[in-house]
Each structure stands twice: as C-alpha cells, then as structure tokens.
Scaffold this motif. Structure first.
Motif, mmCIF file in Angstrom:
data_model
loop_
_atom_site.group_PDB
_atom_site.id
_atom_site.type_symbol
_atom_site.label_atom_id
_atom_site.label_comp_id
_atom_site.label_asym_id
_atom_site.label_seq_id
_atom_site.Cartn_x
_atom_site.Cartn_y
_atom_site.Cartn_z
ATOM 1 N N SER A 27 0.803 -1.234 0.000
ATOM 2 C CA SER A 27 0.000 0.000 0.000
ATOM 3 C C SER A 27 0.830 1.276 0.000
ATOM 4 C CB SER A 27 -0.968 0.035 1.202
ATOM 5 O OG SER A 27 -1.847 -1.068 1.157
ATOM 6 N N SER A 28 2.096 1.178 -0.370
ATOM 7 C CA SER A 28 2.919 2.393 -0.455
ATOM 8 C C SER A 28 2.699 3.125 -1.775
ATOM 9 C CB SER A 28 4.409 2.054 -0.278
ATOM 10 O OG SER A 28 4.834 1.135 -1.272
ATOM 11 N N LEU A 53 -4.939 -3.210 -7.975
ATOM 12 C CA LEU A 53 -4.979 -4.150 -6.850
ATOM 13 C C LEU A 53 -3.575 -4.346 -6.290
ATOM 14 C CD1 LEU A 53 -7.358 -6.830 -8.433
ATOM 15 C CD2 LEU A 53 -7.964 -5.015 -6.805
ATOM 16 N N PRO A 54 -3.441 -4.801 -5.040
ATOM 17 C CA PRO A 54 -2.115 -5.071 -4.480
ATOM 18 C C PRO A 54 -1.350 -6.083 -5.326
ATOM 19 C CG PRO A 54 -3.793 -5.118 -2.760
ATOM 20 C CD PRO A 54 -4.526 -5.043 -4.069
ATOM 21 N N THR A 55 -0.059 -5.823 -5.500
ATOM 22 C CA THR A 55 0.779 -6.731 -6.285
ATOM 23 C C THR A 55 1.069 -7.993 -5.494
ATOM 24 O OG1 THR A 55 1.806 -4.886 -7.452
ATOM 25 C CG2 THR A 55 3.003 -6.988 -7.465
ATOM 26 N N VAL A 56 0.843 -9.121 -6.130
ATOM 27 C CA VAL A 56 1.189 -10.415 -5.542
ATOM 28 C C VAL A 56 2.225 -11.029 -6.478
ATOM 29 C CG1 VAL A 56 0.388 -12.698 -4.859
ATOM 30 C CG2 VAL A 56 -1.087 -10.700 -4.527
ATOM 31 N N GLY A 57 3.469 -11.124 -6.013
ATOM 32 C CA GLY A 57 4.535 -11.592 -6.897
ATOM 33 C C GLY A 57 5.259 -10.396 -7.480
ATOM 34 N N VAL A 58 5.319 -10.338 -8.823
ATOM 35 C CA VAL A 58 6.062 -9.258 -9.480
ATOM 36 C C VAL A 58 5.272 -8.713 -10.657
ATOM 37 C CG1 VAL A 58 7.346 -10.916 -10.908
ATOM 38 C CG2 VAL A 58 8.278 -8.620 -10.548
ATOM 39 N N ASN A 59 5.345 -7.408 -10.816
ATOM 40 C CA ASN A 59 4.693 -6.689 -11.914
ATOM 41 C C ASN A 59 5.820 -6.007 -12.690
ATOM 42 O OD1 ASN A 59 2.967 -5.161 -13.534
ATOM 43 N ND2 ASN A 59 2.645 -3.611 -11.954
ATOM 44 N N ILE A 60 6.042 -6.376 -13.950
ATOM 45 C CA ILE A 60 7.190 -5.897 -14.725
ATOM 46 C C ILE A 60 6.732 -4.987 -15.860
ATOM 47 C CG2 ILE A 60 9.134 -6.565 -16.193
ATOM 48 C CD1 ILE A 60 9.305 -9.167 -14.623
ATOM 49 N N SER A 61 7.400 -3.854 -15.996
ATOM 50 C CA SER A 61 7.161 -2.934 -17.110
ATOM 51 C C SER A 61 8.496 -2.381 -17.592
ATOM 52 C CB SER A 61 6.255 -1.774 -16.690
ATOM 53 O OG SER A 61 4.951 -2.229 -16.424
ATOM 54 N N LYS A 62 8.575 -2.133 -18.914
ATOM 55 C CA LYS A 62 9.792 -1.578 -19.503
ATOM 56 C C LYS A 62 9.492 -0.237 -20.147
ATOM 57 C CE LYS A 62 11.831 -6.102 -20.603
ATOM 58 N NZ LYS A 62 12.419 -6.945 -21.677
ATOM 59 N N VAL A 63 10.419 0.712 -19.947
ATOM 60 C CA VAL A 63 10.333 2.008 -20.621
ATOM 61 C C VAL A 63 11.720 2.355 -21.148
ATOM 62 C CG1 VAL A 63 8.445 2.804 -19.138
ATOM 63 C CG2 VAL A 63 10.807 3.400 -18.566
ATOM 64 N N THR A 64 11.765 3.207 -22.156
ATOM 65 C CA THR A 64 13.039 3.650 -22.727
ATOM 66 C C THR A 64 13.352 5.048 -22.224
ATOM 67 O OG1 THR A 64 12.744 2.303 -24.712
ATOM 68 C CG2 THR A 64 14.299 4.128 -24.855
ATOM 69 N N MET A 65 14.581 5.202 -21.725
ATOM 70 C CA MET A 65 15.069 6.509 -21.289
ATOM 71 C C MET A 65 16.385 6.772 -21.999
ATOM 72 S SD MET A 65 14.369 6.464 -17.169
ATOM 73 C CE MET A 65 12.784 5.999 -16.489
ATOM 74 N N ASN A 66 16.385 7.749 -22.888
ATOM 75 C CA ASN A 66 17.602 8.090 -23.638
ATOM 76 C C ASN A 66 18.265 6.857 -24.244
ATOM 77 O OD1 ASN A 66 17.241 10.773 -22.933
ATOM 78 N ND2 ASN A 66 18.552 10.622 -21.140
ATOM 79 N N ARG A 67 17.506 6.065 -24.952
ATOM 80 C CA ARG A 67 17.933 4.843 -25.638
ATOM 81 C C ARG A 67 18.223 3.686 -24.702
ATOM 82 N NH1 ARG A 67 19.034 3.845 -30.594
ATOM 83 N NH2 ARG A 67 20.697 2.392 -30.019
ATOM 84 N N GLY A 76 5.683 -7.333 -4.711
ATOM 85 C CA GLY A 76 4.706 -7.253 -3.627
ATOM 86 C C GLY A 76 5.367 -6.918 -2.300
ATOM 87 N N GLY A 77 4.733 -6.018 -1.532
ATOM 88 C CA GLY A 77 5.347 -5.548 -0.293
ATOM 89 C C GLY A 77 4.761 -6.111 0.982
ATOM 90 N N GLN A 78 3.798 -7.040 0.856
ATOM 91 C CA GLN A 78 3.250 -7.655 2.062
ATOM 92 C C GLN A 78 4.351 -8.430 2.793
ATOM 93 O OE1 GLN A 78 2.086 -7.783 -0.999
ATOM 94 N NE2 GLN A 78 -0.151 -7.741 -1.110
ATOM 95 N N ALA A 79 4.259 -8.480 4.101
ATOM 96 C CA ALA A 79 5.319 -9.092 4.909
ATOM 97 C C ALA A 79 5.637 -10.516 4.467
ATOM 98 C CB ALA A 79 4.918 -9.071 6.390
ATOM 99 N N ASP A 80 4.608 -11.292 4.109
ATOM 100 C CA ASP A 80 4.858 -12.677 3.739
ATOM 101 C C ASP A 80 5.359 -12.827 2.303
ATOM 102 O OD1 ASP A 80 2.454 -11.884 2.657
ATOM 103 O OD2 ASP A 80 1.392 -13.744 3.087
ATOM 104 N N ILE A 99 7.910 4.819 -0.057
ATOM 105 C CA ILE A 99 7.324 4.939 1.274
ATOM 106 C C ILE A 99 6.027 5.747 1.169
ATOM 107 C CG2 ILE A 99 7.634 5.880 3.602
ATOM 108 C CD1 ILE A 99 10.622 5.462 3.304
ATOM 109 N N ASP A 100 5.001 5.284 1.826
ATOM 110 C CA ASP A 100 3.730 6.009 1.894
ATOM 111 C C ASP A 100 3.901 7.126 2.918
ATOM 112 O OD1 ASP A 100 1.195 6.987 2.284
ATOM 113 O OD2 ASP A 100 0.251 5.045 2.653
#
Length: 200
Positions: A27-28, A53-67, A76-80, A99-100
C-alpha cells in the motif's frame, strides 16, 4: 558484406538494459507510481489508481530513457511476500524504495525494511532512490521524518548514491525528476554493475 551490414544493424539496434527493483511496504503506491512512469515515457494512459490491486509476486514494465531500456520490477510488499525479493537482487542495477508518506504510523516499519536492504551484500554499491510517495496527501512533517530515518543509517550507506525525494504517483508530481536522477545514477554506476544488452 552481409556480416558487416548485420553487425552494423545489431550495433545500432542494441539497447543497454537496466533492472530497477521497486520495493516498499504494501500500500505504499508502487504500482500506481509505475503506471505513472509508463504514462510519462510512453504516452499511454495508465490504469486508474482506483482499479489497481495489491501486487502479488512481481509486476514488470519496460520504458526507454535516452535509448536505455529500463525494466521496472514492482514486487509485492506484504510481509509474507518480502522473502522473494532476494531472488531479484543479483541482476538489479538500482533500488527504488517507495514509502507512503501519508501513513506516518508505518514509516518506522518501512525504515526497518530499508535497513535490511541496505545491509544486503548483493545490493552493495547500488544507487537507492527513496521516494516519499503520496506527497499530495501527506503533511510536511513526513518528509522530515523520512530524511531523519535515512540520516540515522548513513554509516551503512557507504559511498553509494542515495536520495530522498517527494513525489505523487497519482498526480505525477516530481516523478520525472526522480526518474531522471535514478537513470543518471544507474549510468554513472555501470562500470560496477554493467547493463545487459537487448535488441530494440
């Protein structure tokens, strides 16, 4: 002749790829922030914050910055779920710790998690951007408290690049400035943590 042309093509279409781990408590606002980063760099509207929704596992995205191709891995940031973070340490080039800042009750908890990350040998020397997210909702004291927390662990940071910044993943406030700083530090650190090559 073909091999010369082929080699030239590969050279001009090659991108350096860097991996950024987006970490922080649940929730941050990591995923909302990632949607805003994607929108800024691709122009494609991100998912509305109320639909995320809260991320469970990993959420991957790619962007280009100056080539350079920057792969953001929002974990996911849940304790478990924090136990899976270490599986991504070896191949990452920077840490974006979110950080929230609107939830003062969890800033100390976030600080404890950050300290564990800083002590990890696999992350030694990597740039760390600590983003006080939700600045549109927080009071002015939150950023001061976060900076005090970081100053308290300054002896653990060695000579690595670390910066604390305010931002809003919803409004987009200072997100571009934060990404510019992070990208520049990743490039400065590439002799220590070289990029992976990727074809465009």
């Amino acid at each position: 002749m073909f091999s010369l042309v082929s080699g030239a093509y590969r050279y001009f279409t090659r991108q350096d790829e860097y991996n950024v781990l987006m970490l922080g408590l649940d929730s941050s606002g990591k995923t909302t922030l990632l949607e805003k980063i994607k929108h800024i760099h691709t122009g494609v509207p991100g998912m509305p914050a109320e639909n995320i929704l809260p991320t469970v596992g990993v959420n991957i995205s790619k962007v280009t910055m100056n080539r350079d191709l920057i792969k953001f891995m929002d974990l996911g940031g849940q304790a478990d779920l924090r136990g899976i973070w270490e599986a991504y340490f070896e191949d990452c080039h920077a840490i974006l710790f979110v950080i929230d800042s609107a939830n003062g009750e969890r800033i100390d908890e976030a600080g404890d998690v950050l300290i564990k990350l800083i002590k990890s040998e696999e992350l030694e020397g990597l740039p760390v951007l600590i983003l006080a997210n939700k600045c549109d909702l927080s009071d002015a004291g939150s950023l001061v408290k976060i900076k005090e927390m970081v100053n308290g662990v300054a002896d653990l940071l060695d000579s690595r690049d670390v910066r604390v910044m305010e931002a809003s993943g919803v409004e987009g406030t200072r997100v571009q400035t934060a990404m510019d700083w992070l990208h520049s530090r990743i490039i400065d650190n590439r002799t220590k943590r070289p990029p992976a090559a990727s074809d465009i």
